[in-house]
Scaffold this motif. Structure first.
Motif, PDB file in Angstrom:
ATOM      1  N   ARG A  57      47.798  42.303  19.791  1.00  0.00           N
ATOM      2  CA  ARG A  57      46.730  41.337  20.345  1.00  0.00           C
ATOM      3  C   ARG A  57      46.714  41.813  22.059  1.00  0.00           C
ATOM      4  O   ARG A  57      48.045  41.608  22.548  1.00  0.00           O
ATOM      5  N   PHE A  58      46.260  41.967  22.492  1.00  0.00           N
ATOM      6  CA  PHE A  58      45.559  42.294  23.893  1.00  0.00           C
ATOM      7  C   PHE A  58      44.563  41.000  25.433  1.00  0.00           C
ATOM      8  O   PHE A  58      44.598  40.679  24.228  1.00  0.00           O
ATOM      9  N   THR A  59      45.430  41.357  26.283  1.00  0.00           N
ATOM     10  CA  THR A  59      44.686  40.091  26.911  1.00  0.00           C
ATOM     11  C   THR A  59      42.895  41.024  27.859  1.00  0.00           C
ATOM     12  O   THR A  59      43.289  41.772  28.029  1.00  0.00           O
ATOM     13  N   PRO A  60      42.386  40.099  27.061  1.00  0.00           N
ATOM     14  CA  PRO A  60      40.402  41.226  27.605  1.00  0.00           C
ATOM     15  C   PRO A  60      40.663  40.688  29.329  1.00  0.00           C
ATOM     16  O   PRO A  60      41.445  40.035  30.025  1.00  0.00           O
ATOM     17  N   ARG A  61      40.858  42.074  29.985  1.00  0.00           N
ATOM     18  CA  ARG A  61      40.780  41.791  31.433  1.00  0.00           C
ATOM     19  C   ARG A  61      39.705  41.129  32.059  1.00  0.00           C
ATOM     20  O   ARG A  61      38.813  42.126  33.213  1.00  0.00           O
ATOM     21  N   VAL A  62      39.341  40.114  31.644  1.00  0.00           N
ATOM     22  CA  VAL A  62      38.140  39.197  32.859  1.00  0.00           C
ATOM     23  C   VAL A  62      38.285  38.981  34.174  1.00  0.00           C
ATOM     24  O   VAL A  62      37.842  38.898  34.772  1.00  0.00           O
ATOM     25  N   ALA A  63      39.905  38.559  34.137  1.00  0.00           N
ATOM     26  CA  ALA A  63      39.516  37.492  35.729  1.00  0.00           C
ATOM     27  C   ALA A  63      39.969  39.347  36.094  1.00  0.00           C
ATOM     28  O   ALA A  63      38.976  39.014  37.003  1.00  0.00           O
ATOM     29  N   ALA A  64      40.827  40.635  35.841  1.00  0.00           N
ATOM     30  CA  ALA A  64      40.410  41.318  36.578  1.00  0.00           C
ATOM     31  C   ALA A  64      39.435  42.391  36.387  1.00  0.00           C
ATOM     32  O   ALA A  64      38.993  42.481  37.945  1.00  0.00           O
ATOM     33  N   GLY A  65      37.841  41.871  35.243  1.00  0.00           N
ATOM     34  CA  GLY A  65      37.024  41.949  36.744  1.00  0.00           C
ATOM     35  C   GLY A  65      35.925  42.030  37.484  1.00  0.00           C
ATOM     36  O   GLY A  65      34.987  42.129  38.060  1.00  0.00           O
ATOM     37  N   VAL A  66      36.436  40.314  37.170  1.00  0.00           N
ATOM     38  CA  VAL A  66      35.765  38.883  37.927  1.00  0.00           C
ATOM     39  C   VAL A  66      36.143  39.804  39.859  1.00  0.00           C
ATOM     40  O   VAL A  66      36.251  39.450  40.654  1.00  0.00           O
ATOM     41  N   ALA A  67      38.149  40.090  39.583  1.00  0.00           N
ATOM     42  CA  ALA A  67      38.153  40.731  40.869  1.00  0.00           C
ATOM     43  C   ALA A  67      38.099  41.377  41.543  1.00  0.00           C
ATOM     44  O   ALA A  67      37.686  41.746  42.453  1.00  0.00           O
ATOM     45  N   LEU A  68      37.573  42.565  40.581  1.00  0.00           N
ATOM     46  CA  LEU A  68      36.834  43.772  40.887  1.00  0.00           C
ATOM     47  C   LEU A  68      35.087  44.184  41.094  1.00  0.00           C
ATOM     48  O   LEU A  68      35.212  44.282  42.175  1.00  0.00           O
ATOM     49  N   ARG A  69      35.037  43.541  40.578  1.00  0.00           N
ATOM     50  CA  ARG A  69      33.208  43.140  40.934  1.00  0.00           C
ATOM     51  C   ARG A  69      33.153  43.709  42.353  1.00  0.00           C
ATOM     52  O   ARG A  69      32.060  44.190  42.570  1.00  0.00           O
ATOM     53  N   GLY A  70      33.331  42.635  43.024  1.00  0.00           N
ATOM     54  CA  GLY A  70      32.779  43.028  44.646  1.00  0.00           C
ATOM     55  C   GLY A  70      33.339  44.811  44.814  1.00  0.00           C
ATOM     56  O   GLY A  70      32.236  45.078  45.744  1.00  0.00           O
ATOM     57  N   ASN A  71      34.139  45.408  44.848  1.00  0.00           N
ATOM     58  CA  ASN A  71      34.155  46.616  45.279  1.00  0.00           C
ATOM     59  C   ASN A  71      33.928  47.676  44.338  1.00  0.00           C
ATOM     60  O   ASN A  71      34.060  48.608  45.264  1.00  0.00           O
TER      61      ASN A  71
END
Lengths: 297, 297
Positions: free
Chosen positions: A168-182
């Motif tokens: 059971r992993f944490t999908p990296r949704v928050a990371a993807g959103v944080a990364l999307r500008g760069n």
């Protein structure tokens, strides 16, 4: 034909195919099918299966840099034991809650083998695709690799509870959103780091030079050949982490000077593992073969 | 537990469950899984399978009164023959084109049995759910029922081309959009008219009184017991059309005085088959049992 050749065929027929998720207006959508024989080892609880199946789809949404909004699933099984169905749905609900999405329902299907189909939705005006990497940028990964390989080891060793936790992993949704500008190109590591690098390289028309020492490998992963000594064990761990796949970290490219600022936005480590080059995919200067998780081989 | 009991359990756990499609903001989303044993009789082409599987999901979007925007699918099979994969994708592309949606991609999965998972998306600010019917309104169906029952007869008789033609239906997306301003409750007939009426009755807290002579049955459907004479044959056709399911017409309720205006917007016949009552579901005054297509029984 193997899965990749068939996917290339689909890509020829369907203009929009070829990323972790498809795009319809500002909505990203993905669909996955998992089944007992290949995806849920003996000992996988139905709660873990619900979490992991829906999580895999949410990971595809994350890989587009989208906000995850919702998910649905089909539970296919030879019978619908109420405890099993409830556990599955609770897993699906919980992984959605983890990333701020809503699990909005599902269907049931009478199926000989336990089989699950899941769809996740996301929203973004500017999805991050696989084709935007440029030489001179760096390539980075979130979190650490090898979690699913470690889970399989644990299932095999009868460490069922630990195996389920790892599965059971944490999908990296928050990371993807944080990364999307760069991030200039991004995908998840579900086919393994090696294959992900090859796919990003092909889509972007670039190469990668990766440093093995930099690749973050989860401490949960042990070498499979511990008798060969510490050095071999370390190489073996790296190899397994880089090629096993079924992990759900993000692999992305971005300008080197954006890394520090992005890290400030992230809730997980972001590790630079190498550089974007003109061509070729190498690990410590040696060609990294395009191996990993491919169905149908 | 059977599928309906299990679905009720899912409904208890998931607030948003219980309609043909789930709603996330202004997006409606649905997921379905079909497989060879139960959904694709011998003789079903891969083109027809792609059309029908994606069409079934588009029908759920139609039943919400939404504009269909896109669809994705997973093709699961023991091997990925290029001709098979291409035919499937072409069927998926063509049924999407038929309703103005875009087929935006798919995935492949290694699976013992030919198994397909499909998702369709739609957009509407005001989805038509199952719970808005009121006594005094009428209940109507689009098109004609019995098409899939006729297809199965044709497959069994070795009329493969005709069977495939019957198996490929036009999802009633345009009709759903035309109806959404006036329909008070709506679903598709994929579980059969009888079961659809019971589901609408339960969701809306109403009943239905249906006239058998009014139910539109496709001319393609022959009675299975022709030897019993013309009257029995007619009853048998009606019974099969009303209970067989796997059709994809819309069943909806609306005010009687809106019927004519709605017909002017529709590209298919809309037939009033009865009245919304306070309680009970009857066919020609007799109780119509809640029988139809349910998995897991």
């Amino acid at each position: 034909m193997d899965e990749r050749a068939a996917l290339a065929l689909v890509g020829d027929l369907v203009d929009a195919a070829g990323d972790d998720a498809a795009v319809v207006g500002s909505t990203v959508v993905t669909i996955d099918m998992l089944h007992e024989t290949t995806d849920f080892p003996a000992g996988t609880t139905r709660y873990t299966a619900g979490w992991r199946a829906v999580g895999a789809s949410l990971s595809d949404v994350a890989a587009m840099g989208a906000d995850a909004t919702g998910a649905v699933g089909v539970y296919g099984a030879p019978d619908f034991e109420s405890g099993d169905v409830e556990a599955f749905v609770r897993g699906a609900l919980d992984v959605c809650e983890r990333v701020g999405a809503e699990y909005v329902g599902g269907d049931l299907d009478d199926h000989d083998e336990f089989t699950v189909a899941t769809t996740a939705l996301g929203e973004t005006a500017a999805p991050v695709t696989r084709d935007g990497a440029s030489p001179g940028e760096v390539v980075a990964v979130t979190g650490a690799l090898g979690r699913s390989a470690a889970a399989l080891d644990a299932f095999a060793a009868g460490e069922t509870e630990r195996a389920n936790d790892l599965f059971r992993f944490t999908p990296r949704v928050a990371a993807g959103v944080a990364l999307r500008g760069n991030a200039t190109a991004m995908m998840d590591s579900s086919d393994g780091l090696a294959r992900s690098l090859h796919q990003l390289a092909e889509a972007s028309g670039v190469g990668f030079a990766v440093e093995g020492d930099a690749v973050p490998v989860t401490g949960e992963l042990r070498g499979s050949d511990a008798a060969a000594g510490a050095g071999a064990d370390s190489d073996d761990r790296l190899w397994r982490a880089a090629t096993f796949g079924e992990d759900f970290e993000l692999v992305c490219t971005l300008p080197a000077d954006a890394v520090e600022a992005v890290r400030g936005l992230l809730d997980v480590p972001l590790t630079v593992v190498g550089d974007v080059t003109e061509s070729g995919v190498t690990l410590d200067g040696e060609e990294l073969p395009d191996v990993g998780y491919t169905h149908g081989e």
